[in-house]
Design an enzyme around this catalytic site. Structure first.
Site, PDB file in Angstrom:
ATOM      1  CB  CYS A  40      -0.936  -0.013   1.209  1.00  0.00           C
ATOM      2  SG  CYS A  40      -1.990   1.447   1.303  1.00  0.00           S
ATOM      3  CB  CYS A  60      -0.493   2.430   4.059  1.00  0.00           C
ATOM      4  SG  CYS A  60      -2.018   1.805   3.368  1.00  0.00           S
ATOM      5  CG  ASP A  61       3.234   1.146   4.567  1.00  0.00           C
ATOM      6  OD1 ASP A  61       2.884   1.680   5.638  1.00  0.00           O
ATOM      7  OD2 ASP A  61       2.908  -0.005   4.256  1.00  0.00           O
TER       8      ASP A  61
END
Ligand code: NDP
Length: 313
Positions: A136, A139-140
């Site tokens: 992701c 997300c990261d």
């Protein structure tokens, strides 16, 4: 085999399922939740979550799911750490069987079984799962700002995530296994016109390596056989997701990829009293916060459905 009657059965225990449980239990529906094989869902393979509102310092994914669980239990959700293996939604009461063969008779069902990221299946991918390998970018990606990263995949997701990463990272290597991409023309164009994205065509991932988390990846050109080492801090896998909807095949309407269909603007499926939320019905946003939002919708829809049928709770 034994039977048990409930007003609200929740299948799945990620942000969507837990949020549905919090709302349903506070509404007095006394929900029964089956977590499935991965309580906490995809967040249990995430390290720091920094984009979920309410955690100004960020929070570790599994810890966040523990908070969700405690909040659901505080209002009376009963949680079973088992999977539902079969359902029958043809009768007036919906039936679901758990792993021990027990049949749950439910007035309403909330499906929050999520989706699973597809992985390459190489050993180093597992090894660095919490230290630089991610499925992701939204997300990261932030953890790699100003650094070099690689992303594997050639669909719309890979293109979208490569473009996202290019805005925050110094350089993005896009590893494409064929001589062409599957992604839509417009997404491909965007990638090819971004100066800090380098597409490596006909390229496979050999191994990810590093002493302290991901420090590089060795890739191989499948035509020439030439190998190359890329110095990167993050390795993103964007080769698709699989919704966890197998047990609903032939029972609920789904699209060609297995995502459950809901009536737009609601969590209603094609079966009365069965609601779907989270990633099992969303291949577009796939965020913890959007999953939680649709979990709330599903609980409110279930509550209104039960009230309209005058089911005493
Ligand atoms: P897709 O299934 O469309 O693409 C997966 C990609 O990963 C393919 O290019 C495939 O390569 C590649 N791949 C699969 N396995 C491997 C492997 N082992 N090694 C290397 N590469 C691999 O998944 P997406 O998640 O990209 O998209 C899913 C759906 O969601 C699509 O319908 C897409 O259009 C849609 N979507 C739409 C968006 C938008 O409109 N904004 C954004 C994101 C997704 P190959 O081509 O060689 O098979």
């Amino acid at each position: 085999m034994s039977e048990e009657k409930v007003h609200c059965l929740i299948i799945g225990a990620g942000p969507a399922g837990y949020t549905a449980a919090i709302y349903a239990s506070r509404a007095g529906l006394k929900p029964l939740m089956y977590t499935g094989k991965t309580p906490g869902g995809q967040l249990t393979i995430t390290n720091d979550v920094e984009n979920y509102p309410g955690y100004p310092e960020g929070i570790n994914g599994p810890m966040m799911m523990e908070d969700f669980r405690k909040q659901a239990e505080r209002f009376g959700t009963v949680i079973r750490y088992e999977a539902i293996t079969k359902v029958d939604f043809t009768g007036p009461q919906h039936k679901a069987w758990d792993e021990s063969g027990k049949c749950i008779l439910a007035d309403s069902v909330i499906i929050a079984t999520g989706a699973s990221a597809k992985w390459l299946g190489i050993p180093s991918e597992q090894k660095y799962m919490h230290s630089g390998v991610s499925a992701c970018a939204v997300c990261d990606g932030f953890f790699h700002r100003g650094k070099e990263v690689a992303i594997v995949g050639a669909g719309d997701t890979a293109c979208e995530e490569a473009s996202y990463l290019a805005k925050i990272c110094k350089k993005v290597y896009m590893i494409v296994r064929r001589e062409e991409m599957r992604a839509s023309q417009i997404m491909q164009k965007r990638v090819l016109n971004t100066p800090n994205i380098e597409v490596l065509w006909s390229t496979e991932t050999d191994e990810i390596f590093g002493e302290n988390g991901v420090e590089g990846v060795r890739v191989k050109n499948s035509i020439t056989g030439a190998t190359r080492e890329l110095a990167i801090s993050g390795f993103f896998v964007a080769i698709g997701h699989k919704p966890n909807s197998d047990i609903f095949q032939g029972i609920l309407d789904m699209d060609e990829n297995g995502y459950l269909k809901t009536v737009p603007g609601t969590s209603r499926t094609n079966v009365e009293g069965v609601f779907a939320c989270g990633d099992v019905q969303d291949h577009v946003y796939r965020q913890a916060v959007t999953a939680a939002g649709t979990g709330c919708m599903a609980a409110l829809d279930a509550e209104r459905y039960l009230a309209a049928r005058e089911v005493a709770v």
